[in-house]
Enzyme design. Structure first.
Site, PDB file in Angstrom:
ATOM      1  N   ASN A  13       2.273   1.649  11.627  1.00  0.00           N
ATOM      2  CA  ASN A  13       1.051   1.253  10.938  1.00  0.00           C
ATOM      3  C   ASN A  13       1.269   1.358   9.445  1.00  0.00           C
ATOM      4  OD1 ASN A  13      -1.550   0.887  10.132  1.00  0.00           O
ATOM      5  ND2 ASN A  13      -2.404   2.591  11.293  1.00  0.00           N
ATOM      6  N   CYS A  14       1.310   0.224   8.751  1.00  0.00           N
ATOM      7  CA  CYS A  14       1.525   0.327   7.307  1.00  0.00           C
ATOM      8  C   CYS A  14       0.410  -0.316   6.514  1.00  0.00           C
ATOM      9  CB  CYS A  14       2.872  -0.196   6.873  1.00  0.00           C
ATOM     10  SG  CYS A  14       3.874  -1.001   8.079  1.00  0.00           S
ATOM     11  N   VAL A  15      -0.786  -0.369   7.069  1.00  0.00           N
ATOM     12  CA  VAL A  15      -1.933  -0.831   6.290  1.00  0.00           C
ATOM     13  C   VAL A  15      -2.919   0.315   6.235  1.00  0.00           C
ATOM     14  CG1 VAL A  15      -3.810  -2.505   6.171  1.00  0.00           C
ATOM     15  CG2 VAL A  15      -1.599  -3.205   6.993  1.00  0.00           C
ATOM     16  N   MET A  26       1.664  -4.638  11.488  1.00  0.00           N
ATOM     17  CA  MET A  26       1.450  -3.539  10.540  1.00  0.00           C
ATOM     18  C   MET A  26       0.238  -2.671  10.880  1.00  0.00           C
ATOM     19  SD  MET A  26       2.545  -5.176   6.931  1.00  0.00           S
ATOM     20  CE  MET A  26       0.927  -5.798   6.625  1.00  0.00           C
ATOM     21  N   GLU A  66       0.832  -1.189   0.000  1.00  0.00           N
ATOM     22  CA  GLU A  66       0.000   0.000   0.000  1.00  0.00           C
ATOM     23  C   GLU A  66       0.865   1.236   0.000  1.00  0.00           C
ATOM     24  OE1 GLU A  66      -1.089   1.842   3.275  1.00  0.00           O
ATOM     25  OE2 GLU A  66       0.925   1.314   3.875  1.00  0.00           O
TER      26      GLU A  66
END
Lengths: 121, 428
Positions: B241-243, B209, B113
């Site tokens: 947070n990578c979503v 994530m 994303e």
């Protein structure tokens, strides 16, 4: 006591030794419907069915924790699962499923497992 | 608690022999920064590139964006509990390299994303197209597990940002703004005629994530608590947070939280901004109940008339949002909620996964399902092949000429729920 409904084999492998796990080889939304059926039978919803920010039309995997014990129908649980089914339906059927390729599958399983792990730590 | 933020305006970034700021230009010694990052044994290769506003560059997949800052006066250091001791920050003076950012990119899992276009129609949807970005891509050692990989990239962003921020230590800022929160009773006494307002910030905290850290503590293991807004300006909250690129809060968002800035702006004029509560968004329903109970209890304890609640992420956080809203309203406190929408590509579907009649004042960051065509760029930093595996993308998203058709949820910060973007809906 807790019970897990899942279509994620990693969750089944890790938790079936300690908890009652019902594993099914079914779609995301079918998992939610199984959970709804259990709630109608008196189980209580313990984890949120839309856990994670990976959208229902992106990941095939879903695990939900419910109570092992059956009591009277819990209206709150029923509301949450029905709203979750509606939301999942919007993503999967109105917006459309996203077909990912390659080794994505395993990664989605790991993310789903991590969401469940968070509930047991 | 009083903090001076000194903004050093950065107009351009260049590679140079030494890392320094000269006449508003940030020079970066590539070798020195590369060597610093290679000290982490999980990293085998580092690539550093520049992306400036207006350049034909697409960065993807974006993990985090961080603004370089340095603490020049007062206790503690930037990113306490993570890169420095767990000293309480938020007082004294901090210098900011305003206009510059560190952007981290890299594949952690196979689905991805985060797109930042530096020009074209996509650039309008992300605030990060307006910044001079030092973009860092890292290759990690074979077999590194997803959790470790995420942490490694997270630390790359923070370390790089601290390294760059350090050169601002002895530079005279172009402007200095002061932010102050008084002890509660003094604050109430100071503006007795104004409505007392608090801010409730919800933090994503669900798992791999999907995490946020407060002074180094995983937010999912915290109870709702009070924090001073200026602590956040010194990096007390960082993103893991990578979503959900469009509506997650990057570390840059936390450092520059526009809700906090606007509340300070109105403080003493229209409202009395007395304090701030942070709360988590866990997967377990009992956690949601507990956290929202505490949020409502703290809001009541502060004795406020109104509360602004900002959400982070999609889906089950909608439940936390509504629980917070409902329980605070039941204490007799007015609420305004800030969220975003997944209303389908035509905007016709139900926007949130939860609702309540008490949630009658809503600010939206926009509809994340809207589709946009992004034209090809001359240069890609990161990996374009992931675009058909990106959240908001789909099989066939990437066209032969390099253009991509995606939902705006693929764009970093597009529907940010702190309002750090241009999109909203207005009633007339």
């Amino acid at each position: 006591m807790k019970k897990i409904i899942t279509n994620n084999i990693l969750v089944n492998n890790k938790y079936s030794k300690y908890y009652e796990v019902e594993y099914f080889d079914i779609d995301y939304i079918e998992v939610l419907k199984k959970v709804r059926d259990c709630i109608h039978m008196g189980h209580k919803l313990l984890s949120h069915p839309l856990s994670g920010s990976v959208k229902p039309n992106e990941t095939p995997y879903k695990s939900v924790i419910i109570s092992k014990e059956k009591e009277e129908l819990d209206i709150n649980s029923l509301m949450v699962i029905e709203e979750s089914i509606q939301t999942a339906d919007k993503f999967i059927n109105k917006i459309g499923r996203v077909n990912f390729k390659d080794k994505v599958d395993e990664d989605f399983q790991i993310v789903d497992l991590s969401l469940i792990d968070g509930c047991f730590k | 608690m009083r903090l001076e933020l000194g903004n050093i305006l950065i107009k351009d970034i260049q590679f140079g022999k030494g890392t320094k700021i000269v006449d508003g230009v940030l020079y970066v010694n590539k070798e020195e920064l590369t060597n610093l990052l290679l000290e982490d044994e999980n990293i085998v290769d580092v690539s550093i590139e520049m992306a400036r506003p207006g350049e034909s560059i697409r960065i993807t997949p974006v993990k985090d964006v961080i603004e370089p800052r340095v603490k020049v006066e007062g206790p503690g250091s930037i990113f306490p509990g993570v890169l420095s001791k767990v000293e309480t920050v938020g007082t004294g003076r901090t210098h900011v390299l305003k206009g510059a950012a560190v952007v981290t990119t890299g594949k952690i899992v196979a689905f991805q994303e985060g797109i930042v276009d530096m020009t074209g129609p996509g650039a309008d949807y992300t605030p990060f197209s307006k910044l001079n970005n030092v973009v860092i891509s890292c290759d990690v050692k074979e077999g590194l597990k997803q959790h470790e990989h995420e942490k490694t990239l997270r630390m790359v962003g923070l370390k790089s940002s601290k390294y760059l921020g350090e050169v601002g230590r002895n530079v005279e800022p172009d402007e200095v703004n002061t932010y102050e929160t008084l002890p509660l009773i003094k604050s109430i006494e100071k503006y007795p005629e104004l409505p007392k307002v608090a801010y409730v910030q919800m933090l994503q905290s669900q798992g791999l994530m999907h995490d946020t850290y407060i002074y180094g503590v995983d937010a999912k293991k915290t109870l709702s608590t009070l924090i001073n807004p200026t602590e956040i300006m010194d990096g007390a909250i960082i993103s893991g947070n990578c979503v959900s690129a469009c509506d997650k809060n990057t570390t840059y968002h936390h450092l520059n939280n526009p809700v906090i800035h606007d509340l300070f702006e109105k403080h003493g004029k229209e409202i009395n901004f007395v304090g701030m509560i942070i709360t988590n968004e866990n997967v377990y329903l009992a956690d949601k109940e507990r956290s929202s109970n505490w949020t409502a209890k703290l809001a009541e304890y502060l004795g406020v008339d109104g509360v602004i609640i900002s959400q982070e992420g999609f889906g089950n956080p909608d439940t936390d949002l509504i629980m917070n809203c409902k329980k605070i309203e039941e204490k007799g406190i007015d609420t305004v909620i800030i969220t975003d929408e997944y209303a389908g590509r035509d905007g016709g579907s139900q926007s949130l996964a939860d609702a309540d009649p008490k949630a009658d004042a809503v600010v939206t960051g926009g509809n994340a399902n809207e589709v946009i065509k992004l034209p090809p760029m001359n240069k890609i930093i990161g990996d374009i092949s992931v675009v058909d595996k990106i959240a908001g993308g789909f099989d066939g998203s990437l066209e032969d000429d390099g253009s991509i058709v995606v939902e705006i949820q693929a764009i970093t910060g597009a529907t940010n729920e702190l309002g750090f973007n241009e999109l909203t809906a207005k009633g007339f």
